[in-house]
Design a protein around this motif. Structure first.
Motif, PDB file in Angstrom:
ATOM      1  N   ARG A 185       0.824  -1.202   0.000  1.00 43.28           N
ATOM      2  CA  ARG A 185       0.000   0.000   0.000  1.00 43.28           C
ATOM      3  C   ARG A 185       0.853   1.245   0.000  1.00 43.28           C
ATOM      4  O   ARG A 185       1.937   1.291   0.534  1.00 43.28           O
ATOM      5  CB  ARG A 185      -0.962  -0.051   1.168  1.00 43.28           C
ATOM      6  CG  ARG A 185      -1.892  -1.247   0.972  1.00 43.28           C
ATOM      7  CD  ARG A 185      -2.977  -1.263   1.964  1.00 43.28           C
ATOM      8  NE  ARG A 185      -3.947  -0.211   1.709  1.00 43.28           N
ATOM      9  CZ  ARG A 185      -5.135  -0.189   2.289  1.00 43.28           C
ATOM     10  NH1 ARG A 185      -5.470  -1.142   3.123  1.00 43.28           N
ATOM     11  NH2 ARG A 185      -5.977   0.779   2.044  1.00 43.28           N
TER      12      ARG A 185
ATOM     13  N   ALA B 108       1.578   4.934   1.004  1.00 47.53           N
ATOM     14  CA  ALA B 108       1.293   5.947   2.007  1.00 47.53           C
ATOM     15  C   ALA B 108       1.651   7.300   1.421  1.00 47.53           C
ATOM     16  O   ALA B 108       2.642   7.432   0.725  1.00 47.53           O
ATOM     17  CB  ALA B 108       2.100   5.683   3.264  1.00 47.53           C
ATOM     18  N   THR B 109       0.819   8.278   1.681  1.00 43.09           N
ATOM     19  CA  THR B 109       1.162   9.615   1.234  1.00 43.09           C
ATOM     20  C   THR B 109       1.608  10.407   2.441  1.00 43.09           C
ATOM     21  O   THR B 109       0.938  10.434   3.454  1.00 43.09           O
ATOM     22  CB  THR B 109      -0.033  10.326   0.583  1.00 43.09           C
ATOM     23  OG1 THR B 109      -1.041  10.517   1.557  1.00 43.09           O
ATOM     24  CG2 THR B 109      -0.578   9.508  -0.561  1.00 43.09           C
ATOM     25  N   LEU B 110       2.760  11.017   2.320  1.00 46.96           N
ATOM     26  CA  LEU B 110       3.190  11.834   3.446  1.00 46.96           C
ATOM     27  C   LEU B 110       3.462  13.252   3.004  1.00 46.96           C
ATOM     28  O   LEU B 110       3.905  13.513   1.893  1.00 46.96           O
ATOM     29  CB  LEU B 110       4.395  11.218   4.161  1.00 46.96           C
ATOM     30  CG  LEU B 110       5.609  10.763   3.404  1.00 46.96           C
ATOM     31  CD1 LEU B 110       6.535  11.936   3.175  1.00 46.96           C
ATOM     32  CD2 LEU B 110       6.331   9.750   4.278  1.00 46.96           C
ATOM     33  N   ASP B 111       3.122  14.152   3.881  1.00 47.46           N
ATOM     34  CA  ASP B 111       3.285  15.561   3.601  1.00 47.46           C
ATOM     35  C   ASP B 111       4.715  15.961   3.893  1.00 47.46           C
ATOM     36  O   ASP B 111       5.220  15.761   4.985  1.00 47.46           O
ATOM     37  CB  ASP B 111       2.348  16.395   4.478  1.00 47.46           C
ATOM     38  CG  ASP B 111       0.899  16.101   4.190  1.00 47.46           C
ATOM     39  OD1 ASP B 111       0.630  15.424   3.184  1.00 47.46           O
ATOM     40  OD2 ASP B 111       0.037  16.543   4.969  1.00 47.46           O
TER      41      ASP B 111
ATOM     42  N   GLY C 173      10.659  16.656  -7.489  1.00 50.61           N
ATOM     43  CA  GLY C 173      11.801  16.479  -6.624  1.00 50.61           C
ATOM     44  C   GLY C 173      11.923  15.025  -6.251  1.00 50.61           C
ATOM     45  O   GLY C 173      10.982  14.261  -6.440  1.00 50.61           O
TER      46      GLY C 173
ATOM     47  N   PHE D 155      13.226  12.470  -2.988  1.00 48.10           N
ATOM     48  CA  PHE D 155      13.483  12.495  -1.572  1.00 48.10           C
ATOM     49  C   PHE D 155      14.117  11.188  -1.162  1.00 48.10           C
ATOM     50  O   PHE D 155      13.816  10.137  -1.736  1.00 48.10           O
ATOM     51  CB  PHE D 155      12.167  12.626  -0.811  1.00 48.10           C
ATOM     52  CG  PHE D 155      11.481  13.928  -1.031  1.00 48.10           C
ATOM     53  CD1 PHE D 155      11.570  14.945  -0.097  1.00 48.10           C
ATOM     54  CD2 PHE D 155      10.732  14.133  -2.174  1.00 48.10           C
ATOM     55  CE1 PHE D 155      10.932  16.154  -0.305  1.00 48.10           C
ATOM     56  CE2 PHE D 155      10.091  15.335  -2.390  1.00 48.10           C
ATOM     57  CZ  PHE D 155      10.194  16.351  -1.450  1.00 48.10           C
TER      58      PHE D 155
ATOM     59  N   LYS E  23       2.644  16.368  -1.487  1.00 48.87           N
ATOM     60  CA  LYS E  23       2.475  15.056  -0.904  1.00 48.87           C
ATOM     61  C   LYS E  23       3.285  14.057  -1.698  1.00 48.87           C
ATOM     62  O   LYS E  23       3.121  13.933  -2.895  1.00 48.87           O
ATOM     63  CB  LYS E  23       0.993  14.678  -0.907  1.00 48.87           C
ATOM     64  CG  LYS E  23       0.178  15.551   0.032  1.00 48.87           C
ATOM     65  CD  LYS E  23      -1.297  15.400  -0.187  1.00 48.87           C
ATOM     66  CE  LYS E  23      -2.079  16.127   0.902  1.00 48.87           C
ATOM     67  NZ  LYS E  23      -1.752  17.569   0.987  1.00 48.87           N
ATOM     68  N   ALA E  24       4.176  13.417  -1.025  1.00 50.09           N
ATOM     69  CA  ALA E  24       4.939  12.361  -1.665  1.00 50.09           C
ATOM     70  C   ALA E  24       4.257  11.038  -1.343  1.00 50.09           C
ATOM     71  O   ALA E  24       3.809  10.831  -0.228  1.00 50.09           O
ATOM     72  CB  ALA E  24       6.368  12.365  -1.161  1.00 50.09           C
ATOM     73  N   THR E  25       4.135  10.186  -2.335  1.00 51.92           N
ATOM     74  CA  THR E  25       3.582   8.868  -2.043  1.00 51.92           C
ATOM     75  C   THR E  25       4.728   7.888  -1.994  1.00 51.92           C
ATOM     76  O   THR E  25       5.556   7.838  -2.886  1.00 51.92           O
ATOM     77  CB  THR E  25       2.587   8.423  -3.124  1.00 51.92           C
ATOM     78  OG1 THR E  25       3.282   8.307  -4.353  1.00 51.92           O
ATOM     79  CG2 THR E  25       1.468   9.424  -3.264  1.00 51.92           C
ATOM     80  N   LEU E  26       4.794   7.160  -0.924  1.00 49.26           N
ATOM     81  CA  LEU E  26       5.851   6.167  -0.872  1.00 49.26           C
ATOM     82  C   LEU E  26       5.275   4.783  -0.648  1.00 49.26           C
ATOM     83  O   LEU E  26       4.283   4.599   0.035  1.00 49.26           O
ATOM     84  CB  LEU E  26       6.905   6.516   0.176  1.00 49.26           C
ATOM     85  CG  LEU E  26       6.533   6.938   1.571  1.00 49.26           C
ATOM     86  CD1 LEU E  26       6.298   5.722   2.427  1.00 49.26           C
ATOM     87  CD2 LEU E  26       7.705   7.714   2.142  1.00 49.26           C
ATOM     88  N   ASP E  27       5.911   3.849  -1.305  1.00 47.42           N
ATOM     89  CA  ASP E  27       5.471   2.464  -1.204  1.00 47.42           C
ATOM     90  C   ASP E  27       6.024   1.861   0.067  1.00 47.42           C
ATOM     91  O   ASP E  27       7.226   1.865   0.293  1.00 47.42           O
ATOM     92  CB  ASP E  27       5.970   1.659  -2.405  1.00 47.42           C
ATOM     93  CG  ASP E  27       5.397   2.182  -3.700  1.00 47.42           C
ATOM     94  OD1 ASP E  27       4.446   2.972  -3.641  1.00 47.42           O
ATOM     95  OD2 ASP E  27       5.900   1.803  -4.764  1.00 47.42           O
TER      96      ASP E  27
ATOM     97  N   THR F  94      11.640   8.307  -2.576  1.00 47.47           N
ATOM     98  CA  THR F  94      10.376   8.615  -3.217  1.00 47.47           C
ATOM     99  C   THR F  94      10.557   9.819  -4.126  1.00 47.47           C
ATOM    100  O   THR F  94      11.523  10.560  -4.016  1.00 47.47           O
ATOM    101  CB  THR F  94       9.246   8.880  -2.208  1.00 47.47           C
ATOM    102  OG1 THR F  94       8.037   9.043  -2.910  1.00 47.47           O
ATOM    103  CG2 THR F  94       9.516  10.137  -1.409  1.00 47.47           C
TER     104      THR F  94
ATOM    105  N   ILE G 286       8.337  13.089  -6.181  1.00 44.65           N
ATOM    106  CA  ILE G 286       7.088  13.846  -6.268  1.00 44.65           C
ATOM    107  C   ILE G 286       6.574  13.749  -7.673  1.00 44.65           C
ATOM    108  O   ILE G 286       7.314  13.886  -8.613  1.00 44.65           O
ATOM    109  CB  ILE G 286       7.286  15.321  -5.849  1.00 44.65           C
ATOM    110  CG1 ILE G 286       7.210  15.396  -4.345  1.00 44.65           C
ATOM    111  CG2 ILE G 286       6.228  16.188  -6.431  1.00 44.65           C
ATOM    112  CD1 ILE G 286       7.078  16.788  -3.832  1.00 44.65           C
TER     113      ILE G 286
END
Lengths: 233, 233
Positions: free
Chosen positions: A77, A79-82, A177, A179, B78-82, B231, B233
């Motif tokens: 799944r 997850a979206t993180l700010d 960008g 990360f 919001k970055a989405t990470l798996d 991750t 963007i």
DNA sequence: TTGAACTATAAGTATGTACATATTATTTTG
DNA sequence: CAAAATAATATGTACATACTTATAGTTCAA
């Protein structure tokens, strides 16, 4: 039971989730196609589409044209993180924000930064080290490299009023960008800046921001001990 | 110029992005409403809606009924990470995966875990400590607590074949979870398990997973030095 | 002058229809 | 029998229309 209708895409989504959770539809199973579901649910196919698309976005369903829709085998799944803007993050906790510029010069970057920023050897970049404080206590420091060739006006900007990040966000458009999140061990320098002990584990965010294929800036944020990032699924 | 049409939601999205990036629409600005844009773009309002909704999902636009749509002031993107399943992550790198169970017992959890899992004082939970290895080298270890009252069948499960995580994913439906990412300093125990030095900074993920309001499991993953999450963007 | 009721507005959603596109399955052809 | 052409099918998207919902702004009443 059979007369129940699901008229909103949220209710359709909830019902699909229920069937997945109850194992009526198991991981790997194909589920009925949109047309069939729209008949069963008594709604339009577009409504089913919206619900299933949302679930596919979260990684719970796999969808392919012609093949159909199946319950994802491994619910990796998303997850979206700010990504926080530090000032707002601190002020959002009711603490007062302040920052000081520790270094501000032009220098040839180390090779790791040079690779990230795709610059030629020997080219000087703008180098900024900034400490951000919450209620006067060190919160995070940023070690930032900016390519002035890509950022017109940065030389003339007053980076003591606004932080470099805020100035960039306000003045330079960016496409994207990348990360990375990791941990490091505090050395002498980090311990001194963040007023912590040498050898403590510190949370680190590395970020590069680009526009039109050019790297605008690359920054490493090193947080004081105890920092956490949160997110929900 | 004025005759150009944008018929797909992707092209509408691209044009909106272009206007934001070119500062034609600046952060904080209200942009024209859906009806106006649909006229200008020569498409249906639903198409504009789709495009703007997608941009709002990424945090680039703020939308509110009646108020309208504005360019986000702070692109808290919001970055989405798996969230990785460790086995697949390791195997995806071409390394061989193996795991060993270091502890497997029932015990009263420490207060932090008890709070997270919303259990009464004195209640025993299933406690599992598992080390995951990549090519035989320690990669991450998981310190996991499971509430057997919420997880029927876990007592009988063979957790040496599949890891607890895989067993849970395959057998217990879940609604959601929350995550936190942080750093810690390796103590004696971590150094021993992960074969690293005491005092090294380690990347940590804490995760709780729930279903129907009940916490199924709470796990802390402590990664060997050098681990990074990536991750874009 | 506060706050309660009302109204206008912009996003949010549902629907039937139509067509596009990717991909599997089948048939035709060399 | 393999390769190429063709058909079939499920998702993907567009659109016109209609209705819903949250809420900013205004008016009205206590």
């Amino acid at each position: 039971m059979s007369g129940e209708e699901f008229k909103t895409w949220q209710s359709v989504q909830a019902e699909v989730l229920r069937r997945i959770n109850s194992r009526q539809w198991k991981p790997g199973d194909f589920i009925p196609n949109e047309a069939e579901l729209s008949v069963e649910f008594g709604c339009a196919r577009a409504t089913v589409n919206r619900a299933l698309r949302a679930l596919a976005d979260t990684g719970l369903l796999d969808r392919r044209r012609k093949a159909g829709t199946r319950v994802a085998l491994n619910p990796v799944r998303k997850a979206t993180l700010d990504i926080p803007v530090i000032r707002y993050e601190i002020e959002g906790k009711g603490q007062t924000y302040r920052h000081t510029v520790l270094e501000h010069n032009r220098a040839v970057p180390p090779s790791g930064i040079r690779a990230r920023m795709q610059t030629e050897p020997g080219v000087k970049l703008l180098h900024l080290v900034t400490l951000h404080l919450a209620d006067g206590k060190p919160y995070v420091f940023g070690d930032r490299w900016i390519n002035p060739a890509v950022v017109p006006g940065i030389e003339a900007a007053d980076l003591s009023a606004k932080s470099a990040n805020e100035w960039l966000v306000a003045n330079i458009p960016f496409e994207g960008g990348d990360f990375s999140f990791s941990a490091m061990t505090a050395g002498h320098r980090e311990a001194e800046i963040l007023a912590c002990k040498e050898g403590e584990g510190l949370f680190v965010i590395d970020r590069s921001t680009w526009n039109k294929g050019l790297v605008i800036t690359s920054v490493r944020l090193t947080f004081a001990p105890g920092y956490q990032m949160h997110t929900k699924i």
